[in-house]
Design a protein around this motif. Structure first.
Motif, mmCIF file in Angstrom:
data_model
loop_
_atom_site.group_PDB
_atom_site.id
_atom_site.type_symbol
_atom_site.label_atom_id
_atom_site.label_comp_id
_atom_site.label_asym_id
_atom_site.label_seq_id
_atom_site.Cartn_x
_atom_site.Cartn_y
_atom_site.Cartn_z
ATOM 1 N N GLY A 190 0.815 -1.215 0.000
ATOM 2 C CA GLY A 190 0.000 0.000 0.000
ATOM 3 C C GLY A 190 0.842 1.256 0.000
ATOM 4 O O GLY A 190 0.539 2.228 -0.700
ATOM 5 N N LEU A 191 1.930 1.263 0.774
ATOM 6 C CA LEU A 191 2.827 2.421 0.780
ATOM 7 C C LEU A 191 3.557 2.568 -0.553
ATOM 8 O O LEU A 191 3.774 3.685 -1.034
ATOM 9 C CB LEU A 191 3.829 2.295 1.931
ATOM 10 C CG LEU A 191 3.241 2.465 3.331
ATOM 11 C CD1 LEU A 191 4.286 2.172 4.393
ATOM 12 C CD2 LEU A 191 2.671 3.860 3.514
ATOM 13 N N GLY A 211 1.763 6.941 -6.743
ATOM 14 C CA GLY A 211 0.628 7.769 -7.135
ATOM 15 C C GLY A 211 -0.622 6.978 -7.475
ATOM 16 O O GLY A 211 -1.567 7.531 -8.041
ATOM 17 N N GLN A 212 -0.663 5.703 -7.140
ATOM 18 C CA GLN A 212 -1.843 4.872 -7.396
ATOM 19 C C GLN A 212 -2.732 4.910 -6.156
ATOM 20 O O GLN A 212 -2.765 3.990 -5.349
ATOM 21 C CB GLN A 212 -1.412 3.433 -7.707
ATOM 22 C CG GLN A 212 -0.515 3.323 -8.915
ATOM 23 C CD GLN A 212 0.065 1.930 -9.071
ATOM 24 O OE1 GLN A 212 0.156 1.171 -8.115
ATOM 25 N NE2 GLN A 212 0.464 1.599 -10.288
ATOM 26 N N SER A 213 -3.475 5.995 -6.027
ATOM 27 C CA SER A 213 -4.235 6.218 -4.793
ATOM 28 C C SER A 213 -5.355 5.192 -4.601
ATOM 29 O O SER A 213 -5.627 4.778 -3.469
ATOM 30 C CB SER A 213 -4.804 7.636 -4.763
ATOM 31 O OG SER A 213 -5.696 7.827 -5.839
ATOM 32 N N LEU A 258 -7.140 0.571 -1.300
ATOM 33 C CA LEU A 258 -7.539 -0.833 -1.232
ATOM 34 C C LEU A 258 -6.597 -1.626 -0.332
ATOM 35 O O LEU A 258 -7.034 -2.444 0.483
ATOM 36 C CB LEU A 258 -7.575 -1.440 -2.638
ATOM 37 C CG LEU A 258 -7.972 -2.903 -2.729
ATOM 38 C CD1 LEU A 258 -9.421 -3.080 -2.283
ATOM 39 C CD2 LEU A 258 -7.773 -3.407 -4.141
ATOM 40 N N MET A 259 -5.309 -1.366 -0.449
ATOM 41 C CA MET A 259 -4.320 -2.077 0.379
ATOM 42 C C MET A 259 -4.434 -1.675 1.849
ATOM 43 O O MET A 259 -4.234 -2.503 2.739
ATOM 44 C CB MET A 259 -2.901 -1.822 -0.123
ATOM 45 C CG MET A 259 -2.572 -2.541 -1.410
ATOM 46 S SD MET A 259 -2.578 -4.340 -1.207
ATOM 47 C CE MET A 259 -4.128 -4.798 -1.920
ATOM 48 N N ILE A 266 -6.243 -3.445 7.297
ATOM 49 C CA ILE A 266 -7.158 -3.444 8.441
ATOM 50 C C ILE A 266 -7.780 -4.837 8.610
ATOM 51 O O ILE A 266 -7.901 -5.346 9.729
ATOM 52 C CB ILE A 266 -8.255 -2.375 8.278
ATOM 53 C CG1 ILE A 266 -7.638 -0.980 8.249
ATOM 54 C CG2 ILE A 266 -9.297 -2.484 9.364
ATOM 55 C CD1 ILE A 266 -6.929 -0.591 9.522
ATOM 56 N N LEU A 267 -8.180 -5.459 7.512
ATOM 57 C CA LEU A 267 -8.736 -6.816 7.592
ATOM 58 C C LEU A 267 -7.689 -7.808 8.123
ATOM 59 O O LEU A 267 -8.014 -8.671 8.944
ATOM 60 C CB LEU A 267 -9.242 -7.262 6.219
ATOM 61 C CG LEU A 267 -10.510 -6.567 5.730
ATOM 62 C CD1 LEU A 267 -10.821 -6.990 4.294
ATOM 63 C CD2 LEU A 267 -11.665 -6.889 6.638
ATOM 64 N N ALA A 268 -6.453 -7.674 7.664
ATOM 65 C CA ALA A 268 -5.393 -8.575 8.132
ATOM 66 C C ALA A 268 -5.118 -8.357 9.619
ATOM 67 O O ALA A 268 -4.869 -9.317 10.362
ATOM 68 C CB ALA A 268 -4.119 -8.364 7.310
#
Length: 106
Positions: free
Chosen positions: A63-64, A70-72, A77-78, A83-85
């Protein structure tokens, strides 16, 4: 009401030794185990916790990386996946604690 008398220690305290507490053992296991041995034992007892931790770290890292590129949308989503993980990891810890609490002590 009478004033308390002076307090005198029964045994001299040695700062280089841990205090002796009746009925308390500093380790559950007879011999001390290394970090690697403890990690392997805990992983075998509850293998879902390290799996959840790895999933959390992977989702955060990716995600970082996406945020940096720049893929916001993918970054968001990541972060939701992270959070789910994390929730999965917390649930695994709680289930592992419940299972170990239900084990008979010998």
């Amino acid at each position: 009401m009478a004033a308390p008398g002076p307090v005198t220690p029964q045994d001299s305290l040695d700062p280089s030794q841990p205090p002796v507490i009746e009925g308390f053992s500093s380790t559950v296991y007879g011999d001390s185990e290394s970090f690697k041995e403890k990690f392997l034992r805990k992983t075998c007892e509850n293998p879902l916790v390290p799996l959840g931790c790895l999933g959390t770290a992977a989702a955060l890292t990716y995600g970082l990386y996406c945020f940096h590129r720049g893929q916001s949308h993918r970054s968001q989503l990541m972060m939701r996946t992270r959070i789910l993980a994390q929730g999965f990891t917390v649930a695994a810890v709680l289930v592992g604690m419940a299972v170990s609490a239900m084990k008979p002590r010998h």
